[in-house]
Design an enzyme around this catalytic site. Sequence first.
Site, PDB file in Angstrom:
ATOM      1  N   ASP A 476      34.242  41.650  26.342  1.00  0.00           N
ATOM      2  CA  ASP A 476      34.652  40.250  26.148  1.00  0.00           C
ATOM      3  C   ASP A 476      35.417  39.731  27.360  1.00  0.00           C
ATOM      4  O   ASP A 476      35.915  40.498  28.195  1.00  0.00           O
ATOM      5  CB  ASP A 476      35.519  40.167  24.881  1.00  0.00           C
ATOM      6  CG  ASP A 476      35.382  38.832  24.170  1.00  0.00           C
ATOM      7  OD1 ASP A 476      34.928  37.857  24.798  1.00  0.00           O
ATOM      8  OD2 ASP A 476      35.754  38.767  22.982  1.00  0.00           O
ATOM      9  N   ASP A 546      30.889  31.807  19.191  1.00  0.00           N
ATOM     10  CA  ASP A 546      31.838  32.132  18.119  1.00  0.00           C
ATOM     11  C   ASP A 546      31.547  31.310  16.873  1.00  0.00           C
ATOM     12  O   ASP A 546      32.179  31.540  15.832  1.00  0.00           O
ATOM     13  CB  ASP A 546      33.276  31.881  18.583  1.00  0.00           C
ATOM     14  CG  ASP A 546      33.835  33.069  19.352  1.00  0.00           C
ATOM     15  OD1 ASP A 546      33.262  34.162  19.242  1.00  0.00           O
ATOM     16  OD2 ASP A 546      34.835  32.897  20.067  1.00  0.00           O
TER      17      ASP A 546
HETATM   18  C1  GLA Z   1      36.387  36.338  21.187  1.00  0.00           C
HETATM   19  C2  GLA Z   1      35.010  36.763  20.726  1.00  0.00           C
HETATM   20  C3  GLA Z   1      35.038  37.048  19.250  1.00  0.00           C
HETATM   21  C4  GLA Z   1      36.067  38.122  18.970  1.00  0.00           C
HETATM   22  C5  GLA Z   1      37.424  37.706  19.496  1.00  0.00           C
HETATM   23  C6  GLA Z   1      38.434  38.824  19.372  1.00  0.00           C
HETATM   24  O1  GLA Z   1      36.742  35.101  20.691  1.00  0.00           O
HETATM   25  O2  GLA Z   1      34.062  35.792  21.031  1.00  0.00           O
HETATM   26  O3  GLA Z   1      33.764  37.451  18.803  1.00  0.00           O
HETATM   27  O4  GLA Z   1      35.653  39.327  19.558  1.00  0.00           O
HETATM   28  O5  GLA Z   1      37.349  37.335  20.863  1.00  0.00           O
HETATM   29  O6  GLA Z   1      39.670  38.466  19.844  1.00  0.00           O
END
Ligand code: GLA
Length: 725
Positions: A476, A546
């Site tokens: 990420d 998301d």
């Molecule tokens: C980001 C990702 C999510 C999740 C969060 C965790 O927003 O896109 O899928 O993994 O971080 O903090």
Amino acid sequence: MGGFCMPIEVNRSARTWTLSGGNTSYVLHVDQQDRLLHLYWGPRLPGDALSFDPADYFPYVSFDLPVAMLPLELPVCGSGWYGTPAVGIRNSCGDDVTDLRFVSARVLPGKPALTGLPAVYTESADEAESLSILLKDTLTGLRVTALYTVFNASGAIMRSLLLENLGDAPLMITSLQPASVPFWRSDLDLIHLNGAWARERRIHRTPVDKGEFRIASARGASGHEENPFLALCERNADEFSGSVWGCSFVYSGSFQASCRVDLFSHTRLSIGMNPEVFSWRLEPHESFTSPEVVLIYSDKGLNGLSQQFHALYRSRLVRGIWRDRSRPVLINNWEGTYFDFDEDRLLSLAQKAAEIGVELFVLDDGWFGKRNSDNCSLGDWTVNSEKIPGGLGALADKMHALGLCFGLWLEPEMVSPDSDLYRAHPDWCLHVDGRPRTLARSQLILDLSRPEVQEYIISVVSSVLSSAALDYVKWDMNRNMTEAFSALLTPDRKKETQHRYMLGLYHVLETVTAAFPDVLFESCSGGGGRFDPGMLYYMPQIWTSDDTDAAERLKLQYGTSVVYPVSAMGAHVSDVPNHQTGRSVSLKTRGNVAIAGNFGFELDLARLSREELIEARALVARVKQVRDLTRAGTFWRLLSPFDGAETAWSFVSEDQREVLLCVYSTISVPNSAPLRVRLRGLLPDVWYKTEDGRRFYGAALMHQGITVFLHGDFDSTLLLFKADR
Ligand code: GLA
């Protein structure tokens, strides 16, 4: 298609090069003054079809300098051309006058690699041919190699630029657009993929107009707002017909793309580095390689364009053992638990997941340091033993004992101010002395332009991956850059920081993915904030957004598919009411949307009723039945969620004998006739049979269509057809 002659035809006397493949040609010419000109990009032509006649370009009376009218392939500054230069150079005298003249050209088999950069590749030299054109600016000693590759079967073209300083004084690269393509017309539309966090990559189409249209990211990531892609199309082009020209930048950092219509109504499309946040000092004897741009022309509308991008990116950009493999059905605990979990809760979720046929458990954010919210511990990649007392190794073993693979979330490019890493190395983040360090999501970005930071990340990620039997990593990156000027660089090199960061990141990713070749890597950036071809080179799949709401996902997946294959898109079934939109959509439709991607669950299965668990188990079985078709089949967009209340798309197997049709509604309309969906890409003279035994003639399905009954808001249906004989 292709193969009736070499992809690159050279006409030495006319000084013309014709790059042909599939049904596309791209023609270059060097004029009598040794300037490199662009003659053509479009439907395939024989090598001798075009020649250059200066009279075609110059009107009888004009106050403009002739060079402004020329179809320059590599426009430069300072001698009569006034747009964004493809190669912008400030020399040691402080001016940016550059004069690139042709030196030589060479045809090469296959495609040379771009060291340190993501790039399309060949598996055998006869798949493609490359053309290397050398140009020189005599006064400064700048040498530019314009590198082209054309794929024989598809006609996909790659362009990149190598800049070398053969002079004895430093040069400053101030602009670099590896693709800059003139069109002798402006009666065109422009297409780009615009969005924001949780609503990425909406299709925007607008008529080309006088002046300049520009999209860009200066965020240090390709970003949620715009994707590194721009296309032109004929005004009457649609999903199925008409000419479309697409440019996709194989890069994950800041970029710009522009479309300029000049005073002669000629259009120029260019894409490359964003000069707001990029410049590069080139010392004598140094060289600089640009990332590449992929150019695809389609005479079969937007679907034709996308299908070419999909085939190329799926098979000649993505690498590694997962490229051609079915992807595991996963469960990710993020929306199910957020930070509120311990080992028992994870194992009970895993147990339920295993019972419905899930294959991979992904432990998301919150397993490390003292992280119980998003305000600390990034950088401290050691397990939180209060939550997971036995450690990652034991947890991985327990997951494996349940029959599940096990994967982990990591955000290695970041550091929390409240972390041991930050306390030990406060200078390792991007910052400018004397200024506040701007926080986003309570975190700072490590300065990956620094070799010691790259080595730290390689070693910490490698030790996490070696500490347990991990099968998957979600990599990420949850904020954009501020104060993006590396402390280690001298003032005249500060604007190199963002690109050096990307080179550092690519080095880290190359090293880590090569060291753990069996691990499935999924890229993520606050959802789809770095959904680009650069990341796909290292990681075969990307978390699309998301936003997990099924109705919103229709637009997300439809828009993303303009460039990216379905095999690249993570797609999860989450809880209702949806956490991002508050909307409730049936489990059936949530499943039918997520099936058109790398399928997963992202919810607490303990919240599902017995009936819903039975439905979820059937859904997983369905995913496994069709996942090779959805991963590798030809994807057709049939009805657009941007145009009305219905969406349809289909997957057609390579032999055209198997088809999955997916149809969705959003807000239902009273007193409307049943929907007719016309399929595409079938064998016209073959009978197809649905699972419930109905038979349809291929040509009838394509021309008359099939009636689909949907009822209520957010309904959906999947129809699987197989050739009957
Ligand atoms: C980001 C990702 C999510 C999740 C969060 C965790 O927003 O896109 O899928 O993994 O971080 O903090």
